[in-house]
Design an enzyme around this catalytic site. Sequence first.
Site, PDB file in Angstrom:
ATOM      1  CE  LYS A   1      -4.135  -2.004   0.240  1.00  0.00           C
ATOM      2  NZ  LYS A   1      -5.141  -1.894  -0.797  1.00  0.00           N
TER       3      LYS A   1
ATOM      4  CD  GLU B   1     -10.085   3.794   0.730  1.00  0.00           C
ATOM      5  OE1 GLU B   1     -10.004   5.029   0.538  1.00  0.00           O
ATOM      6  OE2 GLU B   1      -9.309   2.978   0.195  1.00  0.00           O
TER       7      GLU B   1
ATOM      8  CB  SER C   1      -0.171  -8.143  -1.065  1.00  0.00           C
ATOM      9  OG  SER C   1      -1.012  -8.970  -0.276  1.00  0.00           O
TER      10      SER C   1
HETATM   11  C1  LIG Z   1      -1.713  -6.977   2.637  1.00  0.00           C
HETATM   12  C2  LIG Z   1      -2.853  -6.665   1.740  1.00  0.00           C
HETATM   13  N1  LIG Z   1      -2.972  -7.327   0.583  1.00  0.00           N
HETATM   14  C3  LIG Z   1      -3.994  -7.082  -0.278  1.00  0.00           C
HETATM   15  C4  LIG Z   1      -4.976  -6.162   0.027  1.00  0.00           C
HETATM   16  C5  LIG Z   1      -6.105  -5.985  -0.943  1.00  0.00           C
HETATM   17  O1  LIG Z   1      -6.073  -4.774  -1.621  1.00  0.00           O
HETATM   18  P1  LIG Z   1      -5.690  -4.682  -3.156  1.00  0.00           P
HETATM   19  O2  LIG Z   1      -6.584  -5.615  -3.882  1.00  0.00           O
HETATM   20  O3  LIG Z   1      -5.942  -3.262  -3.503  1.00  0.00           O
HETATM   21  O4  LIG Z   1      -4.262  -5.048  -3.292  1.00  0.00           O
HETATM   22  C6  LIG Z   1      -4.894  -5.438   1.217  1.00  0.00           C
HETATM   23  C7  LIG Z   1      -5.931  -4.447   1.561  1.00  0.00           C
HETATM   24  O5  LIG Z   1      -6.000  -3.913   2.602  1.00  0.00           O
HETATM   25  C8  LIG Z   1      -3.813  -5.692   2.101  1.00  0.00           C
HETATM   26  O6  LIG Z   1      -3.674  -5.059   3.260  1.00  0.00           O
END
Ligand SMILES: Cc1ncc(COP(=O)(O)O)c(C=O)c1O
Length: 395
Positions: free
Chosen positions: A90, A112, A378
Amino acid sequence: MNNYYVNDEGYYGEFGGAYIPEILYSNVESLRKAYKGILNDPEFQQEFHTLLTDYVGRPTPLYLAKRLSEKYGCRIYLKREDLNHTGAHKINNTIGQILLARRMGKTRIIAETGAGQHGVATATVCALMNMECVVYMGKTDVERQKLNVQKMEMLGATVTPVTSGNMTLKDATNEAIRDWCCNPANTHYIIGSTVGPHPYPDMVARLQSVISKEIKKQLQEKEGRDYPDYLVACVGGGSNAGGTIYEYLNDLRVKIVLAEAAGKGIDSGLSAATIQLGTVGIIHGSKTLLMQTEDGQIEEPYSISAGLDYPGIGPMHANMAKQGRSEVLAVDDDEALAAAMELTRLEGIIPALESAHALGIFGKKQFKPDDLIVLCLSGRGDKDMETYVKLRIEN
Ligand SMILES: Cc1ncc(COP(=O)(O)O)c(C=O)c1O
């Protein structure tokens, strides 16, 4: 040849656009006119990349997960976004958007958040740039992601719990849009995913595309070829997936497998499997797939993972799924928890619950021994420790 990028009108196929109240028109329009110029400006690029390197810790490693690869009989690399400052992908987006907000003369930031990762990343860059910061977060998420709430407050942000709907990400987004309508002149809304009215989905995807730019370079160095056979990521709104695939969208040698949240099961009425269950509608300024009743009422989503608990999906992903460019698998709570435990014990890496959904695809899809797979890890699991411990997944 198909084109999976946004067109000049802000659409991905039939999805996208900017469906916004009159009061926000001039804000969104000035953003639309300015964003490409700002993002492509060499001075912006230099400031952005210096911060990504020295502050965020990029490039993140591309790690060959040997024991996980052995288990599933293919070669699996993990793109370690969990090692970024603040613990997830993020921050790539918030660094970019705060630099943009400053250039547009904004003095106040709103955001948000679901899992709290985007909220922490926003509060972090606001502390760094000395900007006022208000984060809207559903009360359910405030309770299940306590550590991140404490971090945001320590960083100087005001966290406003939202008690409408089922008190998760959709409801937090509604409140942030309401705030923006009341404060359009001085406030920039840092949306945390590839959702919202044009130009947000494209802007966020471009800022996150640093992930796939690095994958290209790192694969070339490690494998002597700059593309994998498969890219894998989880999708909430779609930003880590968008960043992971951005440079490969029109490269059809690369197959794209995405994981959405099946919650307690895709047919249980308790899921967030938007791509499989959604129909065309408008949510948060964008025409996309969303979970809704026959008469257009949004259905409350559910997932154990706060970051995937959203009834919509970014328009880029709605289009790719519709065109058959991506394969979307629904991974349920139990499968994600098992995958989180497996990665922890095989590789010594505790993943975020969201990322665990991406890992869950290995239990559902067969790969060949020479398949080269890059999975976007992620985020890290620190924020989910309470959930992991509560569910006692010790073995
Ligand atoms: C670690 C992590 N992965 C994935 C996501 C999902 O979001 P996005 O689809 O925008 O990557 C989030 C959302 O809060 C997150 O904190």
